[in-house]
Design a protein around this motif. Sequence first.
Motif, PDB file in Angstrom:
ATOM      1  N   UNK A  47      38.634  30.495  18.243  1.00  0.00           N
ATOM      2  CA  UNK A  47      38.530  31.404  17.100  1.00  0.00           C
ATOM      3  C   UNK A  47      38.169  32.820  17.547  1.00  0.00           C
ATOM      4  N   UNK A  48      37.301  32.927  18.533  1.00  0.00           N
ATOM      5  CA  UNK A  48      36.907  34.236  19.048  1.00  0.00           C
ATOM      6  C   UNK A  48      38.113  34.953  19.653  1.00  0.00           C
ATOM      7  N   UNK A  49      38.891  34.265  20.471  1.00  0.00           N
ATOM      8  CA  UNK A  49      40.081  34.877  21.058  1.00  0.00           C
ATOM      9  C   UNK A  49      41.077  35.263  19.976  1.00  0.00           C
ATOM     10  N   UNK A  50      41.239  34.415  18.988  1.00  0.00           N
ATOM     11  CA  UNK A  50      42.147  34.727  17.879  1.00  0.00           C
ATOM     12  C   UNK A  50      41.712  36.000  17.168  1.00  0.00           C
ATOM     13  N   UNK A  51      40.435  36.089  16.867  1.00  0.00           N
ATOM     14  CA  UNK A  51      39.953  37.248  16.106  1.00  0.00           C
ATOM     15  C   UNK A  51      39.965  38.536  16.926  1.00  0.00           C
ATOM     16  N   UNK A  52      40.018  38.416  18.239  1.00  0.00           N
ATOM     17  CA  UNK A  52      40.037  39.592  19.122  1.00  0.00           C
ATOM     18  C   UNK A  52      41.388  39.810  19.784  1.00  0.00           C
ATOM     19  N   UNK A  53      42.419  39.146  19.300  1.00  0.00           N
ATOM     20  CA  UNK A  53      43.720  39.199  19.971  1.00  0.00           C
ATOM     21  C   UNK A  53      44.263  40.617  20.123  1.00  0.00           C
ATOM     22  N   UNK A  54      43.930  41.498  19.218  1.00  0.00           N
ATOM     23  CA  UNK A  54      44.454  42.869  19.281  1.00  0.00           C
ATOM     24  C   UNK A  54      43.754  43.726  20.343  1.00  0.00           C
ATOM     25  N   UNK A  55      42.621  43.289  20.834  1.00  0.00           N
ATOM     26  CA  UNK A  55      41.899  44.077  21.836  1.00  0.00           C
ATOM     27  C   UNK A  55      41.851  43.403  23.208  1.00  0.00           C
ATOM     28  N   UNK A  56      42.577  42.318  23.374  1.00  0.00           N
ATOM     29  CA  UNK A  56      42.636  41.694  24.690  1.00  0.00           C
ATOM     30  C   UNK A  56      43.258  42.687  25.666  1.00  0.00           C
ATOM     31  N   UNK A  57      42.803  42.660  26.889  1.00  0.00           N
ATOM     32  CA  UNK A  57      43.303  43.600  27.892  1.00  0.00           C
ATOM     33  C   UNK A  57      44.783  43.366  28.183  1.00  0.00           C
ATOM     34  N   UNK A  58      45.426  44.423  28.622  1.00  0.00           N
ATOM     35  CA  UNK A  58      46.841  44.320  28.986  1.00  0.00           C
ATOM     36  C   UNK A  58      47.037  43.291  30.096  1.00  0.00           C
ATOM     37  N   UNK A  59      46.126  43.259  31.068  1.00  0.00           N
ATOM     38  CA  UNK A  59      46.230  42.290  32.165  1.00  0.00           C
ATOM     39  C   UNK A  59      46.177  40.856  31.646  1.00  0.00           C
ATOM     40  N   UNK A  60      45.304  40.620  30.696  1.00  0.00           N
ATOM     41  CA  UNK A  60      45.173  39.285  30.128  1.00  0.00           C
ATOM     42  C   UNK A  60      46.454  38.897  29.383  1.00  0.00           C
ATOM     43  N   UNK A  61      46.919  39.789  28.519  1.00  0.00           N
ATOM     44  CA  UNK A  61      48.147  39.504  27.776  1.00  0.00           C
ATOM     45  C   UNK A  61      49.313  39.299  28.737  1.00  0.00           C
ATOM     46  N   UNK A  62      49.394  40.137  29.768  1.00  0.00           N
ATOM     47  CA  UNK A  62      50.474  40.010  30.746  1.00  0.00           C
ATOM     48  C   UNK A  62      50.423  38.655  31.452  1.00  0.00           C
ATOM     49  N   UNK A  63      49.234  38.226  31.831  1.00  0.00           N
ATOM     50  CA  UNK A  63      49.095  36.918  32.478  1.00  0.00           C
ATOM     51  C   UNK A  63      49.495  35.796  31.525  1.00  0.00           C
ATOM     52  N   UNK A  64      49.123  35.927  30.270  1.00  0.00           N
ATOM     53  CA  UNK A  64      49.504  34.920  29.277  1.00  0.00           C
ATOM     54  C   UNK A  64      51.015  34.916  29.056  1.00  0.00           C
ATOM     55  N   UNK A  65      51.629  36.089  29.052  1.00  0.00           N
ATOM     56  CA  UNK A  65      53.097  36.186  28.931  1.00  0.00           C
ATOM     57  C   UNK A  65      53.746  35.530  30.145  1.00  0.00           C
ATOM     58  N   UNK A  66      53.282  35.874  31.338  1.00  0.00           N
ATOM     59  CA  UNK A  66      53.856  35.317  32.561  1.00  0.00           C
ATOM     60  C   UNK A  66      53.689  33.803  32.634  1.00  0.00           C
ATOM     61  N   UNK A  67      52.634  33.300  32.037  1.00  0.00           N
ATOM     62  CA  UNK A  67      52.399  31.856  32.010  1.00  0.00           C
ATOM     63  C   UNK A  67      53.218  31.171  30.917  1.00  0.00           C
ATOM     64  N   UNK A  68      53.905  31.983  30.114  1.00  0.00           N
ATOM     65  CA  UNK A  68      54.707  31.419  29.039  1.00  0.00           C
ATOM     66  C   UNK A  68      53.903  31.018  27.821  1.00  0.00           C
ATOM     67  N   UNK A  69      52.683  31.525  27.716  1.00  0.00           N
ATOM     68  CA  UNK A  69      51.803  31.145  26.620  1.00  0.00           C
ATOM     69  C   UNK A  69      51.939  32.031  25.387  1.00  0.00           C
ATOM     70  N   UNK A  70      52.355  33.265  25.583  1.00  0.00           N
ATOM     71  CA  UNK A  70      52.597  34.170  24.456  1.00  0.00           C
ATOM     72  C   UNK A  70      53.912  34.884  24.711  1.00  0.00           C
ATOM     73  N   UNK A  71      54.608  35.297  23.658  1.00  0.00           N
ATOM     74  CA  UNK A  71      55.897  35.962  23.832  1.00  0.00           C
ATOM     75  C   UNK A  71      55.760  37.355  24.454  1.00  0.00           C
ATOM     76  N   UNK A  72      56.803  37.784  25.157  1.00  0.00           N
ATOM     77  CA  UNK A  72      56.803  39.091  25.824  1.00  0.00           C
ATOM     78  C   UNK A  72      56.609  40.232  24.844  1.00  0.00           C
ATOM     79  N   UNK A  73      56.959  40.048  23.588  1.00  0.00           N
ATOM     80  CA  UNK A  73      56.789  41.127  22.609  1.00  0.00           C
ATOM     81  C   UNK A  73      55.322  41.531  22.459  1.00  0.00           C
ATOM     82  N   UNK A  74      54.393  40.675  22.853  1.00  0.00           N
ATOM     83  CA  UNK A  74      52.985  41.034  22.787  1.00  0.00           C
ATOM     84  C   UNK A  74      52.684  42.251  23.647  1.00  0.00           C
ATOM     85  N   UNK A  75      53.399  42.382  24.764  1.00  0.00           N
ATOM     86  CA  UNK A  75      53.209  43.540  25.632  1.00  0.00           C
ATOM     87  C   UNK A  75      53.781  44.796  25.003  1.00  0.00           C
ATOM     88  N   UNK A  76      54.887  44.663  24.330  1.00  0.00           N
ATOM     89  CA  UNK A  76      55.524  45.816  23.677  1.00  0.00           C
ATOM     90  C   UNK A  76      54.742  46.286  22.469  1.00  0.00           C
TER      91      UNK A  76
END
Length: 86
Positions: A55-84
């Motif tokens: 729940x904490x990660x969900x509520x803070x999804x907009x402020x997660x670091x670019x590195x974190x989002x990029x790692x999640x994208x590379x792992x196939x856990x979130x879509x690439x559009x999250x980076x854009x």
Amino acid sequence: MKTIKIVQTIVISAAALTFFGTPGHAYTRKVKDACSSDYSSLCGKYKQGSSELRRCFESNRRVLSRDCIEALVNAGEVPARYLRQR
């Protein structure tokens, strides 16, 4: 638009669960390394793998670091559009 936000929340939730709750995956180390500061600064008081942490990660999804989002994208856990969207 509301459906997209619900899907995004579900995806981030799944990513957080994977990041914090399943150490057997090969990409976990890269995701943990990339997201460790987000975990420490945003959600460190919650036990890894817990529903509170998800729940904490969900509520803070907009402020997660670019590195974190990029790692999640590379792992196939979130879509690439999250980076854009940043």
